[in-house]
Design an enzyme around this catalytic site. Structure first.
Site, PDB file in Angstrom:
ATOM      1  N   ASP A  78       0.862  -1.185   0.000  1.00  0.00           N
ATOM      2  CA  ASP A  78       0.000   0.000   0.000  1.00  0.00           C
ATOM      3  C   ASP A  78       0.897   1.235   0.000  1.00  0.00           C
ATOM      4  O   ASP A  78       1.863   1.310   0.758  1.00  0.00           O
ATOM      5  CB  ASP A  78      -0.898   0.021   1.228  1.00  0.00           C
ATOM      6  CG  ASP A  78      -1.959  -1.059   1.213  1.00  0.00           C
ATOM      7  OD1 ASP A  78      -2.337  -1.512   0.118  1.00  0.00           O
ATOM      8  OD2 ASP A  78      -2.428  -1.452   2.299  1.00  0.00           O
ATOM      9  N   ASP A 116      -7.005  -1.732  -4.099  1.00  0.00           N
ATOM     10  CA  ASP A 116      -7.998  -1.454  -3.061  1.00  0.00           C
ATOM     11  C   ASP A 116      -9.121  -0.565  -3.590  1.00  0.00           C
ATOM     12  O   ASP A 116     -10.297  -0.775  -3.280  1.00  0.00           O
ATOM     13  CB  ASP A 116      -7.341  -0.783  -1.855  1.00  0.00           C
ATOM     14  CG  ASP A 116      -6.321  -1.664  -1.161  1.00  0.00           C
ATOM     15  OD1 ASP A 116      -6.386  -2.904  -1.315  1.00  0.00           O
ATOM     16  OD2 ASP A 116      -5.442  -1.110  -0.473  1.00  0.00           O
TER      17      ASP A 116
END
Length: 155
Positions: free
Chosen positions: A115, A134
């Protein structure tokens, strides 16, 4: 179905290329990169769990469990979309599948999901990061809710 697989493939490739660029070229793993501060910063976070790092304390077995769940959900959505006539539903399914497979590859390659997108605003420092996969999973799931199911017949 072709549209769903094209969208899934595009999301998967975009997600993986973005992670490769951020890790290899920008070296975000070593330092933050201000893109449009404070609104957008590349800030590396390795997610060993699920959303917001939940269940990350058991990285060994949760890694494989989360891979299995993501693959099962992807297969189920692909099977479900075989009978779905609405194009927006199939695009949504493709978004979800492409994002899920992108995060599966991260878990296989790195042991965690990479991320790196961090967004803050208005004096609030957001401690969480996310990635393109995501975003695709979230938008795809919302689209499946909005664009599937039986339409109510108006009298």
């Amino acid at each position: 179905m072709k549209r769903m697989y094209l969208v899934a493939g595009a999301v998967f490739v975009l997600d993986q290329l973005s992670k490769l660029y951020v890790l290899s070229v920008l070296n975000v793993d070593r330092h933050d990169v201000d893109v449009f501060p404070p609104f957008l910063t590349f800030r590396m976070a390795w997610n060993y769990g699920i959303n917001f790092g939940l269940f990350s304390g058991h990285a060994g077995w949760t890694r494989w469990l989360l891979i299995g769940i993501a693959l099962a959900i992807s297969a189920w959505v692909a099977w479900w979309m075989r009978r779905e006539p609405r194009p927006l539903a199939r695009v949504s399914g493709g978004l979800l599948i492409g994002g899920a497979l992108g995060n599966v590859v991260d878990r296989l390659l790195y042991g965690a999901v990479a991320d790196f997108l961090n967004m803050s605003c208005c004096g609030i420092d957001n401690p969480y990061s996310f990635n393109i996969a995501d975003i695709a999973i979230f938008v795809g799931a919302a689209g499946l809710i909005l664009f599937t199911g039986e339409r109510k017949k108006t009298p």
